[in-house]
Design an enzyme around this catalytic site. Structure first.
Site, PDB file in Angstrom:
ATOM      1  N   TYR A   1       0.835  -1.069  -0.210  1.00  0.00           N
ATOM      2  CA  TYR A   1       0.095   0.116  -0.137  1.00  0.00           C
ATOM      3  C   TYR A   1       0.688   1.256   0.010  1.00  0.00           C
ATOM      4  O   TYR A   1       0.123   2.340  -0.138  1.00  0.00           O
ATOM      5  CB  TYR A   1      -0.972   0.040   1.231  1.00  0.00           C
ATOM      6  CG  TYR A   1      -1.962  -1.122   1.124  1.00  0.00           C
ATOM      7  CD1 TYR A   1      -3.091  -0.766   0.152  1.00  0.00           C
ATOM      8  CD2 TYR A   1      -2.055  -2.244   1.454  1.00  0.00           C
ATOM      9  CE1 TYR A   1      -3.966  -1.869   0.095  1.00  0.00           C
ATOM     10  CE2 TYR A   1      -2.990  -3.304   1.304  1.00  0.00           C
ATOM     11  CZ  TYR A   1      -4.056  -3.029   0.396  1.00  0.00           C
ATOM     12  OH  TYR A   1      -4.941  -3.891   0.539  1.00  0.00           O
TER      13      TYR A   1
ATOM     14  N   PHE B   1      -9.306  -4.989  11.047  1.00  0.00           N
ATOM     15  CA  PHE B   1     -10.590  -4.938  10.233  1.00  0.00           C
ATOM     16  C   PHE B   1     -10.580  -5.103   8.739  1.00  0.00           C
ATOM     17  O   PHE B   1      -9.549  -5.335   8.412  1.00  0.00           O
ATOM     18  CB  PHE B   1     -11.254  -3.477  10.543  1.00  0.00           C
ATOM     19  CG  PHE B   1     -10.404  -2.165  10.099  1.00  0.00           C
ATOM     20  CD1 PHE B   1     -10.431  -1.775   8.769  1.00  0.00           C
ATOM     21  CD2 PHE B   1      -9.629  -1.932  11.181  1.00  0.00           C
ATOM     22  CE1 PHE B   1      -9.418  -0.953   8.478  1.00  0.00           C
ATOM     23  CE2 PHE B   1      -8.878  -0.658  10.872  1.00  0.00           C
ATOM     24  CZ  PHE B   1      -8.718  -0.221   9.598  1.00  0.00           C
TER      25      PHE B   1
HETATM   26  C1  LIG Z   1      -2.528  -7.772  -3.446  1.00  0.00           C
HETATM   27  C2  LIG Z   1      -3.766  -7.960  -4.713  1.00  0.00           C
HETATM   28  C3  LIG Z   1      -5.023  -7.140  -4.411  1.00  0.00           C
HETATM   29  C4  LIG Z   1      -2.898  -7.028  -5.727  1.00  0.00           C
HETATM   30  O1  LIG Z   1      -3.824  -6.954  -6.973  1.00  0.00           O
HETATM   31  P1  LIG Z   1      -3.326  -6.692  -8.397  1.00  0.00           P
HETATM   32  O2  LIG Z   1      -4.427  -6.179  -9.245  1.00  0.00           O
HETATM   33  O3  LIG Z   1      -2.525  -7.676  -8.639  1.00  0.00           O
HETATM   34  O4  LIG Z   1      -2.400  -5.611  -8.238  1.00  0.00           O
HETATM   35  P2  LIG Z   1      -2.017  -4.214  -9.432  1.00  0.00           P
HETATM   36  O5  LIG Z   1      -1.732  -5.150 -10.617  1.00  0.00           O
HETATM   37  O6  LIG Z   1      -2.715  -2.974  -9.592  1.00  0.00           O
HETATM   38  O7  LIG Z   1      -0.299  -4.147  -9.048  1.00  0.00           O
HETATM   39  C5  LIG Z   1       0.201  -2.858  -8.530  1.00  0.00           C
HETATM   40  C6  LIG Z   1       1.581  -2.865  -8.239  1.00  0.00           C
HETATM   41  O8  LIG Z   1       1.674  -3.305  -7.024  1.00  0.00           O
HETATM   42  C7  LIG Z   1       2.562  -4.486  -7.141  1.00  0.00           C
HETATM   43  N1  LIG Z   1       1.898  -5.602  -6.122  1.00  0.00           N
HETATM   44  C8  LIG Z   1       0.402  -5.755  -5.885  1.00  0.00           C
HETATM   45  N2  LIG Z   1       0.369  -6.851  -5.060  1.00  0.00           N
HETATM   46  C9  LIG Z   1       1.820  -7.035  -4.338  1.00  0.00           C
HETATM   47  C10 LIG Z   1       2.245  -8.028  -3.583  1.00  0.00           C
HETATM   48  N3  LIG Z   1       1.307  -8.901  -2.950  1.00  0.00           N
HETATM   49  N4  LIG Z   1       3.542  -8.179  -3.292  1.00  0.00           N
HETATM   50  C11 LIG Z   1       4.396  -7.327  -4.112  1.00  0.00           C
HETATM   51  N5  LIG Z   1       4.057  -6.266  -4.811  1.00  0.00           N
HETATM   52  C12 LIG Z   1       2.730  -6.429  -5.392  1.00  0.00           C
HETATM   53  C13 LIG Z   1       2.302  -5.064  -8.547  1.00  0.00           C
HETATM   54  O9  LIG Z   1       3.536  -5.929  -8.872  1.00  0.00           O
HETATM   55  C14 LIG Z   1       2.379  -3.704  -9.244  1.00  0.00           C
HETATM   56  O10 LIG Z   1       3.614  -3.277  -9.109  1.00  0.00           O
HETATM   57  P3  LIG Z   1       4.083  -2.318 -10.443  1.00  0.00           P
HETATM   58  O11 LIG Z   1       3.254  -1.116 -10.665  1.00  0.00           O
HETATM   59  O12 LIG Z   1       5.436  -1.822  -9.885  1.00  0.00           O
HETATM   60  O13 LIG Z   1       4.127  -3.309 -11.632  1.00  0.00           O
HETATM   61  C15 LIG Z   1      -3.931  -9.289  -5.172  1.00  0.00           C
HETATM   62  O14 LIG Z   1      -2.601  -9.951  -5.407  1.00  0.00           O
HETATM   63  C16 LIG Z   1      -4.556 -10.370  -4.101  1.00  0.00           C
HETATM   64  O15 LIG Z   1      -5.870 -10.050  -4.131  1.00  0.00           O
HETATM   65  N6  LIG Z   1      -3.922 -11.015  -3.062  1.00  0.00           N
HETATM   66  C17 LIG Z   1      -4.513 -11.756  -2.179  1.00  0.00           C
HETATM   67  C18 LIG Z   1      -5.228 -10.889  -1.182  1.00  0.00           C
HETATM   68  C19 LIG Z   1      -4.509  -9.866  -0.355  1.00  0.00           C
HETATM   69  O16 LIG Z   1      -3.610  -9.880  -0.125  1.00  0.00           O
HETATM   70  N7  LIG Z   1      -5.367  -8.728  -0.458  1.00  0.00           N
HETATM   71  C20 LIG Z   1      -4.812  -7.479   0.180  1.00  0.00           C
HETATM   72  C21 LIG Z   1      -5.855  -7.480   1.729  1.00  0.00           C
HETATM   73  S1  LIG Z   1      -4.971  -6.190   2.716  1.00  0.00           S
END
Ligand SMILES: CC(C)(COP(=O)(O)OP(=O)(O)OC[C@H]1O[C@@H](n2cnc3c(N)ncnc32)[C@H](O)[C@@H]1OP(=O)(O)O)[C@@H](O)C(=O)NCCC(=O)NCCS
Length: 405
Positions: A122, A405
């Protein structure tokens, strides 16, 4: 590629959007669970990302009132963020974060806060690590406290149902003076804190509620679970404190006296404690308290001017920040805090920093001096960090959010 992101309109869409993160927990919610969840997260606060007609991602925001130094601020409590494995790393989270932050700002919530599943996610969206959360373990042989028991302290176990009428007032008294705590509605207490579905017990016993009274008045409570176990004939289990809040030093001490020292248990475990928790001063053997610390609440200043004007400051000083906000560029620029308010200015800045560093300092969890020593803020004038710290100085405890949360 641009993604279609909008608030959910009905329970079906809501279920799909929550289902994105639930997928990683082993399965999406059924109708009944989705309906229950919608009692604390309104449908319009749940954003869904669509690929054609299919929901492939979701991000929610609870409408919180968050305690900050000297006040309470409307806050988007970001939650249940997920993108299905079929659509990861294609920019869907980024699209959802943008739409969600704009929505939070338009609702007049000047800050957003969240717990991160992974700490790398984030920062790029402007969230800063704003509090530290500690996981503790204490062997039962070292449960002694320095001070003698208060003679008016009495504790008793009450039912989850009885707790609904008593606990919220205690929580609200502690919340009023603790940055990082948010308001809980009746539905929140009922569905989240005082429910005990067997699938959430993770091998432990039922959820217990211990009420602590001082002079006959409710003054603290502990929610805890027993994980019973015997090895080679001796007790090897632990008690896990889910949440323990005392209104003041004596209530906190007497509450912990009971939960720290239970028969048949080898260890006390608790989570999410702040590093300035009074227990550290109250224990006779503080060295025996094993504590692992990590990131707690993350905070994002969504509307920098409104957010900075919403907390309180110490003294008569002023400070000018040169703020960079790549994700919400309308916040970028020079902001002066003077007379308790933040306004745009052309004056030379004291400190240059990214908006995430303002999030780290906002609740008082980190000082600008600490950020300067970490190299994450830059002084443009000598003594800039010290001037900012003098202004942000607070008598509040360190930020503490006792619940994920
Ligand atoms: C985390 C999550 C929401 C990311 O969604 P996503 O659609 O793949 O994210 P984006 O494609 O918009 O990524 C944006 C950037 O963040 C990075 N990023 C996103 N998730 C990441 C992670 N878990 N670890 C490292 N980098 C991450 C991407 O590599 C990308 O980087 P870049 O702009 O340098 O290429 C998804 O992987 C997910 O649902 N994970 C499991 C549930 C979870 O952890 N949710 C968060 C709850 S707090």
């Amino acid at each position: 590629m641009t993604w279609d992101v909008r608030p959910t309109k009905d329970l079906e869409e809501f279920k799909g959007a929550v289902g994105a993160i639930s997928h990683y927990f082993g399965g999406g919610p059924d109708d009944e669970r989705a309906e229950r969840f919608a009692r604390v997260l309104p449908l319009e606060r749940m954003h869904a990302a669509f690929d054609g007609d299919a929901v492939v991602g979701g991000a929610g925001a609870f409408p919180f009132q968050l305690t900050v130094p000297g006040g309470v601020v409307p806050c988007g409590g970001v939650t249940v963020v997920g993108v299905l494995p079929t659509h990861r790393r294609r920019g869907i989270l980024t699209a959802m974060m943008r739409t969600q932050l704009e929505d939070i700002r338009d609702r007049g919530e000047s800050i957003a806060a969240l717990w991160a599943s992974e700490e790398v996610i984030y920062g790029r969206f402007g969230y800063g690590m704003a509090s530290i959360a500690g996981e503790v373990a204490l062997p039962s042989g070292y449960a002694g406290l320095r001070q003698p028991p208060d003679e008016t302290a009495r504790s008793r176990l009450i039912s989850l149902d009885e707790a609904k009428a008593i606990l919220p007032a205690i929580y609200d008294r502690v919340r009023a003076t603790t940055p990082g705590m948010f308001d809980r509605t009746e539905a929140w207490w009922e569905l989240r804190n005082l429910s005990d579905p067997p699938e959430r017990r993770q091998g432990g016993g039922e959820k217990n509620v211990l009420l602590l009274e001082l002079g006959g008045q409710p003054a603290g409570y502990a929610l805890y679970r027993v994980f019973s176990k015997f090895e080679f004939g001796s007790a090897a289990g632990h008690v896990e404190v889910i949440e323990a809040l005392g209104d003041g030093a004596v209530a906190t001490r007497e509450l912990w006296r009971v939960v720290l020292d239970m028969d048949w248990l080898a260890t006390l475990k608790a989570f999410l404690l702040p590093i300035d928790h009074p227990l550290l001063q109250q224990l006779r053997y503080p060295r025996r308290l094993q504590m692992r610390i990590g990131d707690g609440l993350w905070v994002r200043l969504v509307d920098v001017g409104a957010a900075l004007s919403a907390r309180s400051y110490s003294g008569e000083g002023a400070v000018v920040f040169e703020v960079e906000d790549a994700f919400l560029p309308e916040n970028t620029g020079r902001w002066k805090i003077v007379g308790g308010k933040a306004e745009r200015t052309d004056e030379t800045a004291d400190l240059a920093l990214d908006v995430r560093e303002l999030g780290a300092a906002y609740l008082g969890g980190f000082t600008f001096g600490e950020l300067l020593r970490a190299g994450t803020v830059r002084e443009l004038k000598d003594g800039g960090a010290a001037r900012a710290d003098a202004l942000f100085l607070t008598s509040s405890p360190k930020p503490w959010c006792p619940e994920i949360f």
